[in-house]
Design a protein around this motif. Structure first.
Motif, PDB file in Angstrom:
ATOM      1  N   ASN A   1       7.924 -25.183  30.795  1.00  0.00           N
ATOM      2  CA  ASN A   1       7.759 -25.910  32.046  1.00  0.00           C
ATOM      3  C   ASN A   1       9.088 -26.527  32.444  1.00  0.00           C
ATOM      4  OD1 ASN A   1       7.574 -28.215  30.222  1.00  0.00           O
ATOM      5  ND2 ASN A   1       5.463 -27.514  29.919  1.00  0.00           N
TER       6      ASN A   1
ATOM      7  N   LEU B   1      16.980 -39.886  27.505  1.00  0.00           N
ATOM      8  CA  LEU B   1      17.731 -39.792  28.756  1.00  0.00           C
ATOM      9  C   LEU B   1      16.768 -40.105  29.909  1.00  0.00           C
ATOM     10  CD1 LEU B   1      19.627 -36.370  28.306  1.00  0.00           C
ATOM     11  CD2 LEU B   1      20.332 -38.641  27.559  1.00  0.00           C
TER      12      LEU B   1
ATOM     13  N   GLY C   1      25.787 -38.448  39.001  1.00  0.00           N
ATOM     14  CA  GLY C   1      24.686 -37.718  39.608  1.00  0.00           C
ATOM     15  C   GLY C   1      25.194 -36.659  40.551  1.00  0.00           C
TER      16      GLY C   1
ATOM     17  N   THR D   1       4.974 -32.437  27.639  1.00  0.00           N
ATOM     18  CA  THR D   1       5.535 -32.575  28.986  1.00  0.00           C
ATOM     19  C   THR D   1       4.488 -33.207  29.890  1.00  0.00           C
ATOM     20  OG1 THR D   1       6.775 -30.522  28.622  1.00  0.00           O
ATOM     21  CG2 THR D   1       6.687 -31.360  30.872  1.00  0.00           C
TER      22      THR D   1
ATOM     23  N   LEU E   1      26.008 -32.292  32.983  1.00  0.00           N
ATOM     24  CA  LEU E   1      25.976 -32.468  34.442  1.00  0.00           C
ATOM     25  C   LEU E   1      26.605 -31.235  35.081  1.00  0.00           C
ATOM     26  CD1 LEU E   1      25.139 -34.468  36.638  1.00  0.00           C
ATOM     27  CD2 LEU E   1      27.434 -35.382  36.602  1.00  0.00           C
TER      28      LEU E   1
ATOM     29  N   TYR F   1      11.969 -26.730  29.743  1.00  0.00           N
ATOM     30  CA  TYR F   1      11.593 -26.807  28.333  1.00  0.00           C
ATOM     31  C   TYR F   1      10.855 -25.528  27.981  1.00  0.00           C
ATOM     32  CZ  TYR F   1      12.435 -31.638  29.623  1.00  0.00           C
ATOM     33  OH  TYR F   1      13.008 -32.788  30.107  1.00  0.00           O
TER      34      TYR F   1
ATOM     35  N   HIS G   1       9.375 -35.648  29.134  1.00  0.00           N
ATOM     36  CA  HIS G   1       9.290 -34.751  27.985  1.00  0.00           C
ATOM     37  C   HIS G   1       9.538 -35.551  26.729  1.00  0.00           C
ATOM     38  CE1 HIS G   1      10.614 -31.457  25.229  1.00  0.00           C
ATOM     39  NE2 HIS G   1       9.603 -30.865  25.800  1.00  0.00           N
TER      40      HIS G   1
ATOM     41  N   MET H   1      21.964 -42.852  35.906  1.00  0.00           N
ATOM     42  CA  MET H   1      21.321 -42.246  34.752  1.00  0.00           C
ATOM     43  C   MET H   1      21.512 -43.168  33.551  1.00  0.00           C
ATOM     44  SD  MET H   1      22.653 -38.340  35.137  1.00  0.00           S
ATOM     45  CE  MET H   1      22.203 -37.351  36.560  1.00  0.00           C
TER      46      MET H   1
ATOM     47  N   TYR I   1      14.036 -38.931  38.262  1.00  0.00           N
ATOM     48  CA  TYR I   1      13.934 -37.479  38.121  1.00  0.00           C
ATOM     49  C   TYR I   1      13.218 -37.101  36.826  1.00  0.00           C
ATOM     50  CZ  TYR I   1      17.296 -36.756  41.947  1.00  0.00           C
ATOM     51  OH  TYR I   1      17.927 -36.710  43.155  1.00  0.00           O
ATOM     52  N   TYR I   2      13.678 -37.672  35.715  1.00  0.00           N
ATOM     53  CA  TYR I   2      13.043 -37.301  34.443  1.00  0.00           C
ATOM     54  C   TYR I   2      13.245 -38.374  33.387  1.00  0.00           C
ATOM     55  CZ  TYR I   2      17.695 -35.919  32.823  1.00  0.00           C
ATOM     56  OH  TYR I   2      19.019 -35.922  32.472  1.00  0.00           O
ATOM     57  N   TYR I   3      12.379 -38.316  32.371  1.00  0.00           N
ATOM     58  CA  TYR I   3      12.453 -39.130  31.150  1.00  0.00           C
ATOM     59  C   TYR I   3      12.393 -38.112  30.041  1.00  0.00           C
ATOM     60  CZ  TYR I   3      10.682 -42.339  27.451  1.00  0.00           C
ATOM     61  OH  TYR I   3      10.491 -43.062  26.295  1.00  0.00           O
ATOM     62  N   ASP I   4      13.399 -38.085  29.160  1.00  0.00           N
ATOM     63  CA  ASP I   4      13.479 -37.030  28.145  1.00  0.00           C
ATOM     64  C   ASP I   4      13.835 -37.675  26.819  1.00  0.00           C
ATOM     65  OD1 ASP I   4      14.148 -34.888  26.513  1.00  0.00           O
ATOM     66  OD2 ASP I   4      15.026 -33.748  28.158  1.00  0.00           O
TER      67      ASP I   4
ATOM     68  N   HIS J   1      14.781 -30.933  41.095  1.00  0.00           N
ATOM     69  CA  HIS J   1      14.946 -32.214  41.770  1.00  0.00           C
ATOM     70  C   HIS J   1      15.903 -32.152  42.949  1.00  0.00           C
ATOM     71  CE1 HIS J   1      13.620 -33.462  37.641  1.00  0.00           C
ATOM     72  NE2 HIS J   1      12.738 -34.060  38.389  1.00  0.00           N
TER      73      HIS J   1
ATOM     74  N   GLY K   1       6.950 -36.278  41.329  1.00  0.00           N
ATOM     75  CA  GLY K   1       7.975 -35.288  41.037  1.00  0.00           C
ATOM     76  C   GLY K   1       8.688 -35.582  39.723  1.00  0.00           C
ATOM     77  N   THR K   2       8.514 -36.781  39.213  1.00  0.00           N
ATOM     78  CA  THR K   2       9.090 -37.109  37.908  1.00  0.00           C
ATOM     79  C   THR K   2       8.473 -36.209  36.836  1.00  0.00           C
ATOM     80  OG1 THR K   2       9.296 -39.438  38.558  1.00  0.00           O
ATOM     81  CG2 THR K   2       9.381 -38.959  36.196  1.00  0.00           C
ATOM     82  N   ILE K   3       9.318 -35.765  35.887  1.00  0.00           N
ATOM     83  CA  ILE K   3       8.823 -35.021  34.731  1.00  0.00           C
ATOM     84  C   ILE K   3       9.232 -35.800  33.489  1.00  0.00           C
ATOM     85  CG2 ILE K   3      10.867 -33.548  34.485  1.00  0.00           C
ATOM     86  CD1 ILE K   3       8.983 -31.221  33.810  1.00  0.00           C
TER      87      ILE K   3
ATOM     88  N   PHE L   1       3.585 -34.410  33.877  1.00  0.00           N
ATOM     89  CA  PHE L   1       3.941 -34.205  35.280  1.00  0.00           C
ATOM     90  C   PHE L   1       3.383 -35.354  36.103  1.00  0.00           C
ATOM     91  CE2 PHE L   1       3.400 -30.168  33.137  1.00  0.00           C
ATOM     92  CZ  PHE L   1       4.535 -29.458  33.473  1.00  0.00           C
TER      93      PHE L   1
ATOM     94  N   ILE M   1      21.291 -43.558  29.175  1.00  0.00           N
ATOM     95  CA  ILE M   1      21.049 -43.084  27.811  1.00  0.00           C
ATOM     96  C   ILE M   1      20.615 -44.292  26.996  1.00  0.00           C
ATOM     97  CG2 ILE M   1      22.041 -42.111  25.724  1.00  0.00           C
ATOM     98  CD1 ILE M   1      23.876 -40.501  27.323  1.00  0.00           C
TER      99      ILE M   1
ATOM    100  N   PRO N   1      23.567 -37.113  32.023  1.00  0.00           N
ATOM    101  CA  PRO N   1      24.800 -37.894  32.154  1.00  0.00           C
ATOM    102  C   PRO N   1      25.869 -37.525  31.132  1.00  0.00           C
ATOM    103  CG  PRO N   1      23.039 -39.226  31.202  1.00  0.00           C
ATOM    104  CD  PRO N   1      22.407 -37.936  31.638  1.00  0.00           C
TER     105      PRO N   1
END
Lengths: 342, 342, 342, 342
Positions: free
Chosen positions: A189, B230, B255, B205, A154, A203, B215, B237, B145-148, A193, B211-213, B207, B239, A223
């Motif tokens: 890519n 994550l 955040g 990845t 973070l 990435y 990976h 957020m 925001y994202y899923y990783d 946010h 706006g969410t990305i 899109f 985990i 986090p």
């Protein structure tokens, strides 16, 4: 005794000041920062040292032999160039410059004046990365299959660069040092946010002529803090976890054994090897202290630093390629073409 | 009492047989596998059940209401189609088919005959993923925001598919369920290090228009097993570590807070929030058992499964897009264009 | 083919039934439990096997060669004695009996009738504990300084025994096997926090003539499950974590080096060694399966089991000593005196 | 502005010097150490401060208001007494003294002269321990069942004290602060494995009138560092892991529910509760800095420190009781009798 001026006393500058003031053969002669608060902190910590606001005061001091630059990236080129033109040796924070053109001009200037130009790729000087390079170099891992790193936490959002130029630069400098090979293509890519900032998630995939693939996952908006790298070869595999207090590098005698004969290949005969794990004892030396000693030795003896300007340039070129790919959502960039074009 | 035939008794089939034999309202009526060894294991474990070598024997048995298919991917389409044409409800292993065309034809056939067509996206039925969907759906995380995700381990190499179709399919089905949104583009790359096999390392990845990305990092050649995801939103957020025995889902009240006024944005005013962490108690139900109960209920009551044919098709389409991008080293694929073309 | 009767089909009995039914050279001939629910589960799982409610039915069956007893501790002695008197070989759950007198009588009875009497000290048959014994036996650790174990979790409260007899018994059987030495004294204490039950928290310290000290911390009322043991010697140290999926045993080349000369001793010259860590590859065999094979071989070949009646007696004696000390809040019990008195 | 003299500049003294020099309202006026090397380090770090070799020089300086003592335990009493007799307020390192008699005399002297006497029980000032005390005090945990701590690592062997007086003192001071209750008996045992030193491994059990039991496991000869404490109550349970970077305190909504009616008790009806886990956000303040501020406030405002002489005495008394029990291999010591005798 080499006299050193520290330019920039924000987040990283105090570490440079501490390491150079403790190192043998060097002496911090001046500290420079535009912020009055930073200068006050420096003056309290180093009562006997000249603390100034304008880098020019350092450049024009003929008793200063070298400067260590820890200012925002966009100022690296200008300050480093001024220092070289003033006849000072230069250690500059990573990434070396904002563009590869700037990096090339600094390399030329340093070469012409026979001055040391070194880039602060700190991880190259950690006992863990040095051990990994040693294992790779002597063939313990066999052919390298992949390098896969996750480097997330973070903050801190940077004003002038994306997470690529702030965090991925560490992995690119480690790769450069450990593999001793240059990638032929890059695909990257990312996403932004937070309005008004650059990408905070990115990435990067690098393709090497040898078949090695490297992947780097960097993120300012995670986090928890993660610093974990997997490196797999045909013989052994490594997990490098920089947050482990004691066992940062674990070497696994694991892998697959593939049948050699054509007939067997058609049958996809793959055997799994699973053997011992080994965590080598690592030195506990602080990386920046090792790096400071190396810079001092290069200045004194006229040697070439491990992380010289050329290494800095190679990393900046990769960042340029990755940034370009990121604008095209992963569209691959041929790095050989880019290199020939420059 | 719904009578079920199990087609395929290799790695996953025994789990299907066990869950359906323990479930209320169903009965395993036949087990089918081409391998004599597999049939011997099935006969020893289920003495009273018919064990056959040819799926046709199951299809032609009028007392069997439904089949659960756990055979190699390349056979899914043919067996599922034969089952639907024989009037049987179908539960088919992931990925649903080898191509989206095949998936569409199965969906049409099931619709015409008013039969249940369900895909075994097992993770959708885990207490952890259901809890995550609940948290996302009620807005606890804010904007996503994202899923990783990282999903790596050593083996097992599949003969007919790459690691993308074997492991990434799990994340694509989780994403499909948790976000309830379809990506607009995909970029993927990967590498194959074992002659005679497909890619064993891959990075995808996705899109989204929001706006969410997303990976996904999958690998069959890693020294340790990792299952870590994550998920970050504007408010909280997560985990999600599937290997944690007790606290698989951790929710962080962490955040960044961004200033709203234009003036402040120019100053890049970003504040960090760091609050409590919370790990909700999760049910300990086995996912496959929940899924078997759901399939039985859908067959009995004529309801639509959560992971119906359309969900299976969406995941197969993403895999096709990712595979295409992987051939072009990450060159992005416009998924809307692909969808319109089909 | 040795025919085996399983007495008790509650928590552990199903595991015995499974392992003996899969083992070569043996056959489960009968399963016995007083509970109708347990008998129903057994009958469903093993359709072809005789399921009875009274152990006497097993004893009086002349075709049965041996019994495996997994009933509450207070019934071990009666059932085992009846089995021996019926000419059956016996494998009995830990702890062997409620008193050392009972254990001695079983040993005598088995000796007189030339029958195998084996105690189910399961951990002795795990690959991890066997590796530790191997390392200790060949002197890799040097002189053993201490064995320090924590074995805690939430539940299950036992009706008839304290946590000492339920969990500490594991460590006492491991110690017995790994050290090959008997303690000379014991001090123990504990506490009971639930009305109507015995101690749910207990601490045991064992003193050996060699200077080795052993400590065991067991608890039924802990929020998380912990199974961690430290074993330190003059040369190397071990961490054994039974919950680690892959690296259960880690060997550390760490320790202290003490000066030899008198003069140096007065100066308390202690140097620290810190070297590599090594995690040996362990077999993945299930302990109970190894143990079942060993019992079958002993019955067939007339050999003495590793965990024979004498080993079971030694562990029961230690539990008696520890229980006695626990009544006196840690007052030490001289085990040599206890042994002579019996 | 309170002027402070630091006596002892070995391992801990530099931390005291740093915290007091950064704190508002105080100023480090002198640093004292018998070792020339220590004095050289102090002089380099604090150029403007008087550095002396004899504590008497500090005592006789009338401008110095208070001293912070970080010398070997055997010297605490003499130096603290001299400081009090010179009219200085005193902060003394843990354990307060070598004997409870000495502690009592210091308390008397401070009371007579109306001086602050504070003991450096550092853990009491950590955000983690303060949060735990808060949770216990407001009844969140219910009745406290047990406190179970493991505090082990490799080194440093102390010359003049056993591991009990060096490490267990931390847990005793935490217990004293968190429970606000005094134990009625103690049982302890330990072992010494290095000739010429005291016990390097020790186990202490404390019995409280309330039924709470506390256990402390300390060890200087462990291959890894562990700092883990379980605290269980009738309502909730805590795991406190001081080495966790972020989530040091985890609160578990877990436990057992016991039936109330007599009939049910005979049936041993125990139900398990398993709920959410929660890790409260903790302040990131350095404990020693909080403690320094508290000492300054007490000196300035004449308040009584949280860890005053009486708290120091209670901890020393427990150490005396534990040491006595350790000589008798765990033979229990009645602490009420000891207290009455003194």
């Amino acid at each position: 005794m080499i006299k050193i001026g520290i330019i920039g006393y924000g987040y990283w500058g105090p570490n440079l000041a501490r390491c150079f003031s403790e190192a043998d053969g060097a002496q911090v002669a001046a500290i420079c920062d535009a912020s009055p608060e930073a200068r006050a902190r420096a003056a309290k910590r180093y009562p006997g040292i000249s603390v100034v606001s304008d880098p020019q005061e350092v450049m024009s001091d003929p008793t200063i032999d070298a400067v260590a630059i820890a200012t925002p990236v966009r100022t690296h080129y200008g300050i480093a160039l001024a220092a070289l033109c003033s006849g000072k040796h230069v250690l500059v924070e990573k990434p070396m410059t904002e563009t590869s053109d700037q990096a090339r001009r600094l390399i030329d200037e340093a070469a012409r004046r026979n001055l040391v130009l070194m880039v602060d790729h700190t991880f190259v000087y950690t006992p863990a990365v040095r051990k990994i390079r040693e294992l790779v170099a002597r063939g313990d891992l066999g052919d390298i299959y992949y390098y896969d790193s996750i480097r997330v936490n973070l903050g801190l959002f940077q004003r002038d660069v994306s997470v690529l130029w702030d965090l991925a630069v560490h992995d690119l400098s480690i790769l450069e040092y450990v593999l001793g090979d240059q990638p032929v293509a890059v695909s990257a890519n990312g996403a932004c946010h937070v309005v008004g900032t650059q990408e905070n998630t990115a990435y990067v995939t690098l393709f090497f002529g040898s078949g090695t693939i490297a992947h780097v996952n960097v993120n300012w908006l995670a986090p928890v803090k993660v610093r974990q790298t997997l490196i797999a070869g045909s013989r052994k595999m490594i997990i490098y976890d920089d947050l482990e207090p004691d066992e940062k590098v674990k070497v696994y005698d694991k892998g697959v054994t593939v049948a050699n004969s054509t007939e067997q290949i058609y049958q996809s005969l793959i055997g799994y090897r699973s053997g011992d794990m080994w965590a080598p004892q690592l030195a506990t030396t602080e990386a920046l202290r090792t790096e400071a000693d190396h810079f001092i030795a290069c200045v004194r003896d006229g040697e070439t630093p491990i992380t010289n300007g050329a290494a800095g340039l190679r990393v900046v070129s990769l960042l340029e390629g990755a940034s370009l790919s990121m604008k095209h959502r992963g569209g691959p960039i041929d790095l050989d073409v880019m290199r020939r074009a420059s």
